[in-house]
Design an enzyme around this catalytic site. Structure first.
Site, PDB file in Angstrom:
ATOM      1  N   GLY A  10       0.672  -1.524   0.081  1.00  0.00           N
ATOM      2  CA  GLY A  10      -0.010   0.049   0.013  1.00  0.00           C
ATOM      3  C   GLY A  10       0.917   1.196  -0.063  1.00  0.00           C
ATOM      4  CG  ASN A  11       3.307   2.248   3.332  1.00  0.00           C
ATOM      5  OD1 ASN A  11       2.811   3.177   3.587  1.00  0.00           O
ATOM      6  ND2 ASN A  11       3.940   1.273   4.069  1.00  0.00           N
ATOM      7  CE  LYS A 126      -0.845  -2.553  10.422  1.00  0.00           C
ATOM      8  NZ  LYS A 126       0.610  -2.952  10.077  1.00  0.00           N
ATOM      9  CE  LYS A 211       1.161  -5.899   0.578  1.00  0.00           C
ATOM     10  NZ  LYS A 211       2.112  -5.799   1.548  1.00  0.00           N
ATOM     11  CE  LYS A 273       6.983  -6.350   2.860  1.00  0.00           C
ATOM     12  NZ  LYS A 273       5.560  -6.195   2.800  1.00  0.00           N
TER      13      LYS A 273
END
Length: 312
Positions: A10-11, A126, A211, A273
């Site tokens: 997203g960044n 978060k 995500k 990740k």
């Protein structure tokens, strides 16, 4: 040819609609190039900056004009999923048209099923939205059921749970579209966290689902061959930013698990990740995951760039 699932950060997609329209042009071009070489592609994306903008905008507006409602976080996720997906959809459709490739691009508003008893709901962690100087100000500018943490030397910030994904509403439809070689955009921002309540009904809840975990799970369920997690570095590093820093090329699940035990990866960035890559590779035979930079997906697929994770 391969069935490929791609997770976009997203960044990397900009902080506002204008910059986002420009930011999606490169991934659209690279994904189209993969499709032109016969690969099938399903795409997910983050929404970190974008969902914060939506959430804060409604709460700021509500503080000025109470007739404008504050926006629950689940609805903010849905909004960000819709407009980011729209931008990716348009960019991909235009690139496919230029390349004379006749495929539909479809964005699926994704509800991600999570366990209502997930421990994350008892420990919201978060951070989302803005940082406020006082707790009273934070409460005033947020939805009534919000939880806050104090950020040392900065102020107070809303935190939401980050539960693990279990499944997805309409996953069979998503799989059907992918099998028909449509270009599917799914799992935006991790999808809308959704529980099954005590009455057996689906209910959206506050939360942010990672995500990369979501795309790892979707990649498994649609039987993809390759999961590509795109980030802002060329590969995974151990001893990162130290004199003995080392880039990982092809690596095994076992090796990465050892590095995790050594706490080589930051919990806020590379660790999820790596864990998502491991989950996908372990979920089926002959699968591989790649963690790499966006710049040249063809080189990534060819094994010339990024960290390739296999289950040796």
């Amino acid at each position: 040819m391969s069935k490929i699932a791609i997770a976009l950060g997203g960044n990397a997609l900009g902080d506002d609609p204008k910059s986002e329209k420009e930011a999606v042009l490169l991934p659209a071009k690279e994904i189209t190039n993969l499709i032109s070489h016969g690969h099938d592609v399903i795409v997910g994306h983050g929404n970190g900056p974008q969902v914060g903008v939506i959430f804060n905008a409604f709460n700021k507006a509500n503080a000025v004009d109470p007739t404008i409602p504050s926006m629950p976080f689940a609805e903010s996720v849905a909004m960000s999923e819709g407009y980011i997906g729209y931008h990716i959809e348009v960019a991909l459709a235009n690139e496919l048209k230029k390349a004379n490739i006749n495929r539909n691009v479809i964005c699926v508003l994704t509800q991600t099923l999570v366990d209502k008893n997930d421990p994350a709901f008892q420990n919201p962690s978060k951070p989302v939205g803005l940082t406020y100087k006082t707790l009273d100000e934070a409460k005033k500018m947020s939805s009534p059921d919000s939880t806050f943490v104090e950020i040392p030397n900065k102020g107070f910030r809303k935190v939401v749970p980050s539960p693990k994904p279990i499944n997805f509403l309409s996953i069979e439809t998503i799989k059907h579209l992918f099998d028909k070689k449509e270009v599917v955009i799914v799992g935006g921002g991790g999808g809308i966290p959704t529980i099954i309540d005590d009455n057996g009904n689906y209910e959206g809840v506050d939360g942010v689902i990672d995500k990369d975990f979501v795309m790892s799970k979707i990649a498994d369920l649609v039987d993809a061959d390759i999961l590509i997690i795109l980030t802002n570095v060329d590969s995974v590093f151990v001893n990162y930013n130290k004199p003995n820093q080392k880039s990982l090329g092809e690596t095994s699940v076992a090796e990465l698990e050892q590095y995790i035990n050594e706490k080589q990866f930051s919990a806020g960035s590379m660790l999820p990740k790596v864990q998502a890559a491991i989950n996908f590779v372990k979920s089926g035979k002959n699968r591989k995951a790649i963690i790499a930079k966006l710049d040249n997906l063809s080189a990534v697929i060819a094994g010339k760039s990024g960290t390739i994770v296999v289950n040796k």
